[in-house]
Design a protein around this motif. Structure first.
Motif, mmCIF file in Angstrom:
data_model
loop_
_atom_site.group_PDB
_atom_site.id
_atom_site.type_symbol
_atom_site.label_atom_id
_atom_site.label_comp_id
_atom_site.label_asym_id
_atom_site.label_seq_id
_atom_site.Cartn_x
_atom_site.Cartn_y
_atom_site.Cartn_z
ATOM 1 N N VAL A 45 0.825 -1.348 0.009
ATOM 2 C CA VAL A 45 -0.004 -0.084 -0.142
ATOM 3 C C VAL A 45 0.845 1.329 0.178
ATOM 4 N N SER A 46 1.775 1.351 0.764
ATOM 5 C CA SER A 46 2.629 2.475 0.957
ATOM 6 C C SER A 46 3.707 2.891 -0.031
ATOM 7 N N ASN A 47 3.774 1.610 -0.823
ATOM 8 C CA ASN A 47 5.047 1.798 -1.844
ATOM 9 C C ASN A 47 4.345 1.751 -3.330
ATOM 10 N N HIS A 48 2.936 1.518 -3.637
ATOM 11 C CA HIS A 48 2.482 1.316 -4.821
ATOM 12 C C HIS A 48 0.962 1.689 -5.072
ATOM 13 N N VAL A 49 0.386 2.295 -3.930
ATOM 14 C CA VAL A 49 -0.911 2.860 -4.318
ATOM 15 C C VAL A 49 -0.903 4.382 -4.351
ATOM 16 N N THR A 50 -1.843 4.747 -5.022
ATOM 17 C CA THR A 50 -1.864 6.177 -5.512
ATOM 18 C C THR A 50 -2.785 6.890 -4.446
#
Length: 119
Positions: A48-53
């Motif tokens: 979530v923290s690395n890939h979600v906008t």
């Protein structure tokens, strides 16, 4: 590619965590989307923290309305948790207007005797 996550407003620990930059755990949220009541964990948080906008949320009624729309128009048995992505898209039309949108939908685990629009 932009990745948007979706959560019920009543179980929005991932959305709050995303905005805060660290995990904010919820304990026993109450939502019709019972498959999304599980708190965010470290492994999921990494993605979530690395890939979600962004993480968008939907109200209980918006989730039920999206679930009903899917049942009525697509003739797909879908549980409330799986209707949350469509509910957030319908709520945030401006975010998705003019774009190609893919939605991952799964889950038909619903008690036919307890459909939320019959309550």
């Amino acid at each position: 590619v932009k990745i948007y996550a979706a959560e019920p407003e009543q179980a929005d620990d991932a959305a709050r965590s995303f905005k805060a930059g660290h995990i904010i755990a919820d304990d026993a949220p109450v939502t019709v989307a019972d498959g999304l009541k599980v708190p965010l964990k470290e492994l999921t948080w990494h993605f979530v923290s690395n890939h979600v906008t962004d993480i968008l949320t939907a109200s209980e009624q918006e989730i039920i309305d999206a679930m009903y729309l899917i049942w009525a128009r697509m003739k797909i048995v879908m549980e409330p948790s799986s209707a949350v992505p469509l509910a957030t898209i319908l709520k945030n039309k401006d975010v998705f207007a003019g774009k190609r949108v893919g939605v991952i939908i799964t889950g038909g685990n619903v008690d036919l005797n307890k459909l939320p629009w019959n309550v």
